[in-house]
Design a protein around this motif. Structure first.
Motif, PDB file in Angstrom:
ATOM      1  N   ARG A 103      14.735 -20.859  -3.386  1.00 31.63           N
ATOM      2  CA  ARG A 103      14.339 -19.452  -3.408  1.00 31.63           C
ATOM      3  C   ARG A 103      14.286 -19.005  -4.859  1.00 31.63           C
ATOM      4  N   ILE A 104      13.397 -18.071  -5.137  1.00 24.47           N
ATOM      5  CA  ILE A 104      13.263 -17.622  -6.517  1.00 24.47           C
ATOM      6  C   ILE A 104      13.596 -16.140  -6.622  1.00 24.47           C
ATOM      7  N   MET A 105      14.214 -15.786  -7.729  1.00 29.09           N
ATOM      8  CA  MET A 105      14.447 -14.386  -8.052  1.00 29.09           C
ATOM      9  C   MET A 105      13.664 -14.105  -9.319  1.00 29.09           C
ATOM     10  N   PHE A 106      12.808 -13.086  -9.279  1.00 28.00           N
ATOM     11  CA  PHE A 106      11.922 -12.824 -10.406  1.00 28.00           C
ATOM     12  C   PHE A 106      12.570 -11.859 -11.394  1.00 28.00           C
ATOM     13  N   GLN A 107      11.875 -11.669 -12.504  1.00 19.27           N
ATOM     14  CA  GLN A 107      12.368 -10.700 -13.478  1.00 19.27           C
ATOM     15  C   GLN A 107      12.368  -9.293 -12.892  1.00 19.27           C
ATOM     16  N   GLU A 108      11.348  -9.001 -12.061  1.00 19.42           N
ATOM     17  CA  GLU A 108      11.296  -7.710 -11.376  1.00 19.42           C
ATOM     18  C   GLU A 108      11.889  -7.918  -9.983  1.00 19.42           C
ATOM     19  N   PRO A 109      12.440  -6.867  -9.378  1.00 23.23           N
ATOM     20  CA  PRO A 109      13.023  -7.048  -8.041  1.00 23.23           C
ATOM     21  C   PRO A 109      11.980  -7.446  -6.986  1.00 23.23           C
ATOM     22  N   ARG A 110      10.756  -6.933  -7.129  1.00 18.92           N
ATOM     23  CA  ARG A 110       9.672  -7.227  -6.181  1.00 18.92           C
ATOM     24  C   ARG A 110      10.092  -6.986  -4.735  1.00 18.92           C
ATOM     25  N   LEU A 111      10.683  -5.814  -4.492  1.00 21.76           N
ATOM     26  CA  LEU A 111      11.001  -5.435  -3.119  1.00 21.76           C
ATOM     27  C   LEU A 111       9.777  -4.764  -2.520  1.00 21.76           C
ATOM     28  N   LEU A 112       9.602  -4.894  -1.208  1.00 23.42           N
ATOM     29  CA  LEU A 112       8.486  -4.209  -0.552  1.00 23.42           C
ATOM     30  C   LEU A 112       8.867  -2.737  -0.414  1.00 23.42           C
ATOM     31  N   PRO A 113       8.146  -1.834  -1.073  1.00 27.19           N
ATOM     32  CA  PRO A 113       8.566  -0.422  -1.064  1.00 27.19           C
ATOM     33  C   PRO A 113       8.528   0.175   0.331  1.00 27.19           C
ATOM     34  N   TRP A 114       7.725  -0.400   1.235  1.00 25.82           N
ATOM     35  CA  TRP A 114       7.554   0.191   2.566  1.00 25.82           C
ATOM     36  C   TRP A 114       8.511  -0.401   3.586  1.00 25.82           C
ATOM     37  N   ALA A 151      21.852  -0.245   3.388  1.00 23.24           N
ATOM     38  CA  ALA A 151      20.926  -1.038   4.203  1.00 23.24           C
ATOM     39  C   ALA A 151      19.742  -0.225   4.726  1.00 23.24           C
ATOM     40  N   GLY A 152      19.994   1.064   5.084  1.00 23.13           N
ATOM     41  CA  GLY A 152      18.936   1.861   5.682  1.00 23.13           C
ATOM     42  C   GLY A 152      18.094   2.643   4.686  1.00 23.13           C
ATOM     43  N   ASP A 153      18.335   2.453   3.397  1.00 22.25           N
ATOM     44  CA  ASP A 153      17.605   3.230   2.392  1.00 22.25           C
ATOM     45  C   ASP A 153      16.268   2.587   2.052  1.00 22.25           C
ATOM     46  N   TRP A 154      15.379   3.405   1.493  1.00 27.63           N
ATOM     47  CA  TRP A 154      14.149   2.861   0.915  1.00 27.63           C
ATOM     48  C   TRP A 154      14.471   2.311  -0.459  1.00 27.63           C
ATOM     49  N   PRO A 155      13.805   1.235  -0.876  1.00 22.13           N
ATOM     50  CA  PRO A 155      14.093   0.661  -2.193  1.00 22.13           C
ATOM     51  C   PRO A 155      13.909   1.665  -3.333  1.00 22.13           C
TER      52      PRO A 155
ATOM     53  N   LYS B 239      -2.884  14.574   7.239  1.00 21.12           N
ATOM     54  CA  LYS B 239      -1.693  14.740   6.416  1.00 21.12           C
ATOM     55  C   LYS B 239      -0.440  14.328   7.174  1.00 21.12           C
ATOM     56  N   TRP B 240      -0.420  14.721   8.434  1.00 24.13           N
ATOM     57  CA  TRP B 240       0.734  14.395   9.256  1.00 24.13           C
ATOM     58  C   TRP B 240       0.849  12.880   9.442  1.00 24.13           C
ATOM     59  N   LEU B 241      -0.307  12.228   9.709  1.00 18.51           N
ATOM     60  CA  LEU B 241      -0.333  10.770   9.838  1.00 18.51           C
ATOM     61  C   LEU B 241       0.164  10.110   8.559  1.00 18.51           C
ATOM     62  N   GLU B 242      -0.287  10.659   7.438  1.00 18.02           N
ATOM     63  CA  GLU B 242       0.089  10.135   6.141  1.00 18.02           C
ATOM     64  C   GLU B 242       1.608  10.210   5.968  1.00 18.02           C
ATOM     65  N   ARG B 243       2.157  11.367   6.295  1.00 17.91           N
ATOM     66  CA  ARG B 243       3.595  11.557   6.198  1.00 17.91           C
ATOM     67  C   ARG B 243       4.343  10.576   7.086  1.00 17.91           C
ATOM     68  N   HIS B 249       7.080   6.239   0.685  1.00 19.99           N
ATOM     69  CA  HIS B 249       6.473   6.520  -0.602  1.00 19.99           C
ATOM     70  C   HIS B 249       7.289   7.566  -1.355  1.00 19.99           C
ATOM     71  N   PRO B 250       7.553   7.330  -2.646  1.00 18.03           N
ATOM     72  CA  PRO B 250       8.362   8.298  -3.392  1.00 18.03           C
ATOM     73  C   PRO B 250       7.831   9.730  -3.279  1.00 18.03           C
ATOM     74  N   ALA B 251       6.513   9.895  -3.095  1.00 20.15           N
ATOM     75  CA  ALA B 251       5.951  11.240  -3.005  1.00 20.15           C
ATOM     76  C   ALA B 251       6.385  11.962  -1.733  1.00 20.15           C
ATOM     77  N   TYR B 252       6.842  11.215  -0.723  1.00 17.91           N
ATOM     78  CA  TYR B 252       7.225  11.858   0.541  1.00 17.91           C
ATOM     79  C   TYR B 252       8.717  11.757   0.790  1.00 17.91           C
ATOM     80  N   LEU B 253       9.470  11.403  -0.253  1.00 14.79           N
ATOM     81  CA  LEU B 253      10.870  11.052  -0.019  1.00 14.79           C
ATOM     82  C   LEU B 253      11.793  12.238   0.197  1.00 14.79           C
TER      83      LEU B 253
END
Lengths: 292, 255
Positions: A103-114, A151-155, B239-243, B249-253
């Motif tokens: 497994r590799i760890m990069f210089q950036e975290p490269r987490l999926l923001p979504w 655990a439940g937070d967004w990155p 807009k609602w779908l987007e939200r 997204h940081p813009a909707y946090l």
């Protein structure tokens, strides 16, 4: 090559742990280290040769640090270990040669923001696992890096150091036999960096995987590694065993002496400023002139 | 939504304008045949709502808008995905699409009337053509600008092509796709208004043009207001779908 003679007999004794000596030798414990053997490895990008017939063997469970100037090919070498680059010629063998050993760890975290933190860690697990099982394993990995409560937070709400810890959990959750670290601490502030170094050392001691750390920071290499390899112009220029006991004290005389010798070699042999930021490092160039 | 003092501020000017309008119309400073009073427009709306004419026309217009959006947006989305993921497909189709894009789609109206007459097909065709390009372009752009470092991470962590698409590429392209959708919704209503005003035998635009023939200014203004409301409604849904889908997204946090 004066430094090689310093090679301590007392190399960290955890390094060769269970695979070699464990009683059920036919079934290596998951998470134990993988041996790496690189034979005559060359890699070119177009006409630019990055690595030239490089040989390197890393015993299972060793913590190896690769240092060198920017553009010396150290990252390319690391990336061939996790098959992000294919060798132009030569052979790279990690463990039994299966995919997904490392497994590799990069210089950036490269987490999926979504994806939430826990789901980002689950990226490191195979998709076949039942959801409950993979969540439990991801939570274990998060607990290991001290972030179970996030655990439940967004990155995006995490700090830089926390993001890298999540990336570490993602890399470790599948209990890899090789952890490749591509300057993962480069972007962190000094204090967070030291914390992360201790964290990486601790999980390495616990899980006994083989670790390969690419860094431009010689002090960091010496704080963590059993062995430091210096790469210059695509080949190994120096191979130093670091036989200092752990936990190592930062700024100790032994580390200082080793660091000075590696740096001396770095500046006397190459004699050119870093590829990617020429002119930004007047200090080293003058240092090198003094030795010319 | 919270209605505190600050959000009420947004209503001060519109409500004030309506009050001034009502006052001026009541004193007779604005002639009824130029702009009827707000109360007269509400009365016209009530009348048409009771007769059912209003609902029929709104329904027909909304149906045309939706069908056109689904057809044009669907094709645009599919082509955007294909061209975003395959260089071959992009080389093959993108230059042609960019060429067609330079034609203002409303300039096609005379030709479209010749082809399809003034029935449903003509309007749906125009709407589909209008919404196609914003959705196509933004989907393509979204996929092309997905962080390549994340894609590399996905590959290094053994994701399959489908895994890479569904977990990395598509979510990464989503913000851009929504920009395209909201832009397309604006074009959708605009196209429909023009198409219905020029040639139609039903729908809101037809209602307005028909009212003009009989000098029913209140119905004309009513139609314009309903168009505005429908546009606002569509935008709010987007807009609602987007939200809902971009809550990471940081813009909707701030939730």
């Amino acid at each position: 090559m004066t430094v090689a003679t310093l090679s301590g007999r007392a190399r960290a004794n955890v390094a060769f742990a269970p695979t070699d000596r464990g009683p059920p030798a036919q079934t290596p414990k998951p998470g134990a280290g993988a041996q790496i053997s690189i034979r005559d490895l060359s890699k070119s990008f177009g006409s630019k040769k990055v690595l030239t017939s490089l040989d390197l063997t890393v015993p299972a469970g060793q913590f190896l640090a690769i240092v060198g100037r920017s553009g010396c090919g150290k990252s390319t070498l690391l990336r061939t270990l996790v098959r992000l680059e294919e060798p132009t010629s030569g052979a790279v063998m990690v463990g039994d040669g299966q995919r997904g050993v490392g497994r590799i760890m990069f210089q950036e975290p490269r987490l999926l923001p979504w994806q939430r933190v826990v789901d980002n860690v689950r990226v490191g697990l195979s998709k076949g696992l039942p959801t409950a099982e993979s969540r439990a394993q991801a939570m274990d990995a998060l607990r290991e890096v001290g972030l179970a409560d996030r655990a439940g937070d967004w990155p995006s709400v995490l700090s830089g150091g926390q993001k890298q810890r999540v990336a570490l959990a993602r890399a470790l959750v599948s209990r890899p036999k090789l952890l490749a670290l591509d300057e993962p601490l480069g972007a962190l502030d000094a204090l967070t960096r030291i914390e992360m170094q201790s964290l990486i050392e601790r999980v390495w001691l616990e899980q006994k995987f083989t670790a390969v750390l690419v860094t431009h920071d010689v002090a960091e290499a010496l704080a963590l590694a059993d062995r430091v390899v210096l790469i210059e112009d695509g080949r190994i220029a120096l191979d130093v065993d670091v036989g200092l006991p752990r936990p190592r004290r930062r700024g100790s005389a032994e580390i200082g002496a080793l660091e000075a010798q590696i740096l001396d070699h770095l500046f006397s042999a190459g004699g050119r400023p870093s590829d990617d930021r020429p002119g930004l490092e007047p200090g080293p160039v003058e240092y090198e002139k003094a030795y010319a | 939504m919270k209605f505190d003092a600050k959000s009420l501020l947004a209503f001060v000017i519109p409500v004030g304008l309506i009050l001034v309008w009502q006052a001026l119309a009541s004193v007779g400073l604005i002639a009824t045949e130029v702009l009827p009073a707000p109360t007269a427009i509400v009365a016209a709306g009530w009348r048409l709502a009771l007769s059912g004419e209003l609902w029929t026309n709104i329904g027909i217009s909304a149906w045309r808008a939706a069908v056109g959006l689904v057809i044009g947006g669907g094709i645009g989305f599919a082509l955007g995905l294909t061209n975003g993921l395959s260089r071959l497909s992009e080389r093959l189709t993108d230059p042609t699409l960019q060429m067609i894009r330079t034609i203002p789609h409303l300039a096609m109206i005379p030709l479209v009337i010749l082809w399809f007459g003034i029935d449903e097909t003509a309007k749906i065709f125009l709407v589909a053509l209008g919404v196609f390009f914003p959705i196509y372009l933004n989907t393509l752009h979204g996929i092309r600008t997905v962080d390549s470092q994340l894609v590399e991470m996905g590959r290094a962590y053994g994701m399959s092509s489908w895994g890479l698409f569904s977990r990395v590429v598509l979510p990464g392209a989503l913000p851009s796709i929504f920009v395209g959708l909201r832009y397309a919704l604006g074009i959708m209503w605009l196209t429909l208004i023009v198409a219905e005003t020029i040639s139609a035998s039903s729908g809101l635009g037809y209602m307005a043009m028909n009212a003009r023939e009989f000098m029913l200014v209140d119905v004309v203004v009513l139609s314009i207001l309903i168009y505005a409301l429908l546009g606002k409604l569509a935008d709010s849904i987007a807009k609602w779908l987007e939200r809902a889908t971009l809550s990471w997204h940081p813009a909707y946090l701030h939730v």
